[in-house]
Scaffold this motif. Structure first.
Motif, PDB file in Angstrom:
ATOM      1  N   ALA A 295      49.527  45.888  75.824  1.00 13.02           N
ATOM      2  CA  ALA A 295      50.676  46.484  75.139  1.00 13.02           C
ATOM      3  C   ALA A 295      50.671  47.971  75.446  1.00 13.02           C
ATOM      4  O   ALA A 295      49.598  48.595  75.515  1.00 13.02           O
ATOM      5  N   ILE A 296      51.859  48.530  75.624  1.00 12.29           N
ATOM      6  CA  ILE A 296      51.950  49.900  76.111  1.00 12.29           C
ATOM      7  C   ILE A 296      53.258  50.528  75.670  1.00 12.29           C
ATOM      8  O   ILE A 296      54.265  49.835  75.483  1.00 12.29           O
ATOM      9  N   SER A 297      53.251  51.851  75.480  1.00  9.48           N
ATOM     10  CA  SER A 297      54.469  52.582  75.141  1.00  9.48           C
ATOM     11  C   SER A 297      54.420  53.963  75.779  1.00  9.48           C
ATOM     12  O   SER A 297      53.332  54.503  76.022  1.00  9.48           O
TER      13      SER A 297
ATOM     14  N   ILE B   9      44.080  52.643  67.513  1.00  6.05           N
ATOM     15  CA  ILE B   9      44.603  51.427  68.145  1.00  6.05           C
ATOM     16  C   ILE B   9      43.525  50.349  68.187  1.00  6.05           C
ATOM     17  O   ILE B   9      43.771  49.190  67.849  1.00  6.05           O
ATOM     18  N   VAL B  10      42.319  50.725  68.611  1.00  5.67           N
ATOM     19  CA  VAL B  10      41.206  49.772  68.642  1.00  5.67           C
ATOM     20  C   VAL B  10      40.925  49.228  67.246  1.00  5.67           C
ATOM     21  O   VAL B  10      40.761  48.015  67.045  1.00  5.67           O
ATOM     22  N   ASP B  11      40.881  50.118  66.267  1.00  3.09           N
ATOM     23  CA  ASP B  11      40.617  49.688  64.888  1.00  3.09           C
ATOM     24  C   ASP B  11      41.732  48.783  64.374  1.00  3.09           C
ATOM     25  O   ASP B  11      41.471  47.800  63.659  1.00  3.09           O
ATOM     26  N   GLY B  12      42.973  49.111  64.727  1.00  2.00           N
ATOM     27  CA  GLY B  12      44.097  48.280  64.306  1.00  2.00           C
ATOM     28  C   GLY B  12      44.033  46.894  64.913  1.00  2.00           C
ATOM     29  O   GLY B  12      44.348  45.897  64.249  1.00  2.00           O
ATOM     30  N   PHE B  13      43.613  46.818  66.158  1.00  2.00           N
ATOM     31  CA  PHE B  13      43.475  45.513  66.808  1.00  2.00           C
ATOM     32  C   PHE B  13      42.389  44.694  66.131  1.00  2.00           C
ATOM     33  O   PHE B  13      42.569  43.510  65.845  1.00  2.00           O
TER      34      PHE B  13
ATOM     35  N   ILE C 241      50.703  44.046  68.613  1.00  2.00           N
ATOM     36  CA  ILE C 241      51.743  44.790  67.895  1.00  2.00           C
ATOM     37  C   ILE C 241      51.134  45.600  66.764  1.00  2.00           C
ATOM     38  O   ILE C 241      51.461  46.786  66.567  1.00  2.00           O
ATOM     39  N   ALA C 242      50.215  44.990  66.009  1.00  2.00           N
ATOM     40  CA  ALA C 242      49.556  45.713  64.914  1.00  2.00           C
ATOM     41  C   ALA C 242      48.804  46.919  65.447  1.00  2.00           C
ATOM     42  O   ALA C 242      48.805  47.994  64.823  1.00  2.00           O
ATOM     43  N   ALA C 243      48.153  46.770  66.587  1.00  2.00           N
ATOM     44  CA  ALA C 243      47.404  47.878  67.177  1.00  2.00           C
ATOM     45  C   ALA C 243      48.319  49.021  67.583  1.00  2.00           C
ATOM     46  O   ALA C 243      48.020  50.198  67.344  1.00  2.00           O
ATOM     47  N   MET C 244      49.454  48.698  68.189  1.00  2.00           N
ATOM     48  CA  MET C 244      50.387  49.746  68.600  1.00  2.00           C
ATOM     49  C   MET C 244      50.979  50.455  67.389  1.00  2.00           C
ATOM     50  O   MET C 244      51.170  51.687  67.400  1.00  2.00           O
ATOM     51  N   ARG C 245      51.267  49.709  66.341  1.00  2.00           N
ATOM     52  CA  ARG C 245      51.752  50.346  65.112  1.00  2.00           C
ATOM     53  C   ARG C 245      50.692  51.287  64.536  1.00  2.00           C
ATOM     54  O   ARG C 245      51.027  52.364  64.021  1.00  2.00           O
ATOM     55  N   ALA C 246      49.428  50.893  64.629  1.00  2.00           N
ATOM     56  CA  ALA C 246      48.354  51.766  64.155  1.00  2.00           C
ATOM     57  C   ALA C 246      48.293  53.041  64.979  1.00  2.00           C
ATOM     58  O   ALA C 246      48.022  54.128  64.448  1.00  2.00           O
ATOM     59  N   GLY C 247      48.552  52.933  66.277  1.00  2.00           N
ATOM     60  CA  GLY C 247      48.590  54.121  67.126  1.00  2.00           C
ATOM     61  C   GLY C 247      49.715  55.063  66.744  1.00  2.00           C
ATOM     62  O   GLY C 247      49.538  56.281  66.719  1.00  2.00           O
ATOM     63  N   VAL C 248      50.876  54.495  66.428  1.00  2.00           N
ATOM     64  CA  VAL C 248      52.007  55.320  65.977  1.00  2.00           C
ATOM     65  C   VAL C 248      51.662  56.009  64.665  1.00  2.00           C
ATOM     66  O   VAL C 248      51.929  57.207  64.478  1.00  2.00           O
TER      67      VAL C 248
ATOM     68  N   SER D 150      64.884  53.048  74.776  1.00  2.00           N
ATOM     69  CA  SER D 150      65.438  53.069  73.427  1.00  2.00           C
ATOM     70  C   SER D 150      65.418  54.492  72.909  1.00  2.00           C
ATOM     71  O   SER D 150      64.426  55.205  73.083  1.00  2.00           O
ATOM     72  N   ASP D 151      66.498  54.900  72.289  1.00  2.00           N
ATOM     73  CA  ASP D 151      66.534  56.210  71.644  1.00  2.00           C
ATOM     74  C   ASP D 151      66.033  56.146  70.205  1.00  2.00           C
ATOM     75  O   ASP D 151      65.980  57.176  69.525  1.00  2.00           O
ATOM     76  N   ASP D 152      65.690  54.953  69.767  1.00  2.00           N
ATOM     77  CA  ASP D 152      65.205  54.780  68.397  1.00  2.00           C
ATOM     78  C   ASP D 152      63.693  54.574  68.405  1.00  2.00           C
ATOM     79  O   ASP D 152      62.946  55.512  68.617  1.00  2.00           O
ATOM     80  N   ASP D 153      63.229  53.353  68.217  1.00  2.00           N
ATOM     81  CA  ASP D 153      61.803  53.063  68.122  1.00  2.00           C
ATOM     82  C   ASP D 153      61.496  51.857  68.999  1.00  2.00           C
ATOM     83  O   ASP D 153      61.656  50.711  68.571  1.00  2.00           O
ATOM     84  N   PRO D 154      61.045  52.074  70.242  1.00  2.00           N
ATOM     85  CA  PRO D 154      60.834  50.939  71.145  1.00  2.00           C
ATOM     86  C   PRO D 154      59.729  49.996  70.695  1.00  2.00           C
ATOM     87  O   PRO D 154      59.767  48.804  71.005  1.00  2.00           O
ATOM     88  N   ILE D 155      58.741  50.496  69.965  1.00  2.00           N
ATOM     89  CA  ILE D 155      57.665  49.617  69.516  1.00  2.00           C
ATOM     90  C   ILE D 155      58.168  48.657  68.452  1.00  2.00           C
ATOM     91  O   ILE D 155      57.842  47.460  68.468  1.00  2.00           O
ATOM     92  N   GLU D 156      58.995  49.132  67.534  1.00  2.00           N
ATOM     93  CA  GLU D 156      59.580  48.228  66.548  1.00  2.00           C
ATOM     94  C   GLU D 156      60.578  47.279  67.198  1.00  2.00           C
ATOM     95  O   GLU D 156      60.697  46.115  66.786  1.00  2.00           O
TER      96      GLU D 156
END
Length: 224
Positions: free
Chosen positions: A18-20, A128-132, A144-151, A183-189
């Motif tokens: 997963a990447i952003s 991110i690691v901790d979220g995963f 997805i949970a990991a990327m949200r933790a990064g955000v 996306s001009d909004d939130d690509p992860i969401e």
């Protein structure tokens, strides 16, 4: 311009990336995975050749650490690159060149590695690691949970505009390859919403490829 993770599900053997990024279509250039072999993220002034190179090396039997060592030998302008690897045994390794952009950092452990550059905070990859590790369920849910933790930890220093997730399992093609190219909004969401739609259908798409006689109906007008 990027933060990401590569991961392996210890229960199923599935791999994912997963990447952003603030750049457009980041997953098209940076996310690589091969069933039974491993996963690679090649980022920061990206050389897309390093993804297939890493997978080929692991397919020959090299560990994640050996693969990164070989990428350092074979790669060009390697000081500019950031490469994350997870292998079939859950081993991980990372190369972050000294010319990575802005604030960059990395974190890793069994089955998961994360890295980023132009970050708002050097703690983002560890978050991110901790979220995963804290997340449960399907590998896609955990990514997805990991990327949200990064955000939540700050993410990239500037706004991100693209995101993607690739999953491989027991077949020769990605079982999920979802992308938000701009996306001009939130690509992860937006990616999370795509995953919510795709996840219930993932198995059916695989079954339709392997034997459509046993597949569920398509759910389209005219289908019975």
């Amino acid at each position: 311009m990027t933060f990401s993770l590569v991961a392996r599900c210890a229960e199923t053997g599935m791999f994912g990336v997963a990447i952003s990024s603030s750049s457009p279509a980041v997953a098209a250039r940076c996310a690589y995975a091969r069933a039974g072999v491993g996963a690679v993220a090649s980022q920061n002034i990206t050389d897309p050749r390093l993804g297939p190179m890493g997978l080929d090396l692991m397919q020959k039997g090299l560990s994640a650490a050996e693969t990164i060592a070989e990428i350092r030998k074979q790669g060009t302008f390697i000081d500019y690159r950031q490469v994350l690897v997870v292998d079939a045994r859950g081993g991980t390794a990372i190369h972050s060149g000294p010319k990575a952009l802005g604030i960059w950092s990395e974190a890793q452990g069994p089955d998961v590695a994360s890295g980023g550059n132009l970050l708002a905070d050097p703690a983002v990859p560890q978050a991110i690691v901790d979220g995963f590790r804290a997340a449960k369920g399907h590998l896609g849910d955990r990514l997805i949970a990991a990327m949200r933790a990064g955000v939540a930890a700050g993410g990239e220093a500037g706004p991100v505009h693209s995101a993607g997730m690739r999953l491989v399992d027991a077949v020769d093609w990605p079982v999920a390859d979802l992308r938000v190219d701009w996306s001009d909004d939130d690509p992860i969401e937006a990616l999370a919403r795509l995953w919510d739609i795709y996840k219930p259908q993932l198995g059916a798409y695989v079954q339709r490829a392997l034997d459509p006689r046993e597949a569920p109906s398509y759910g389209v007008p005219g289908d019975e």
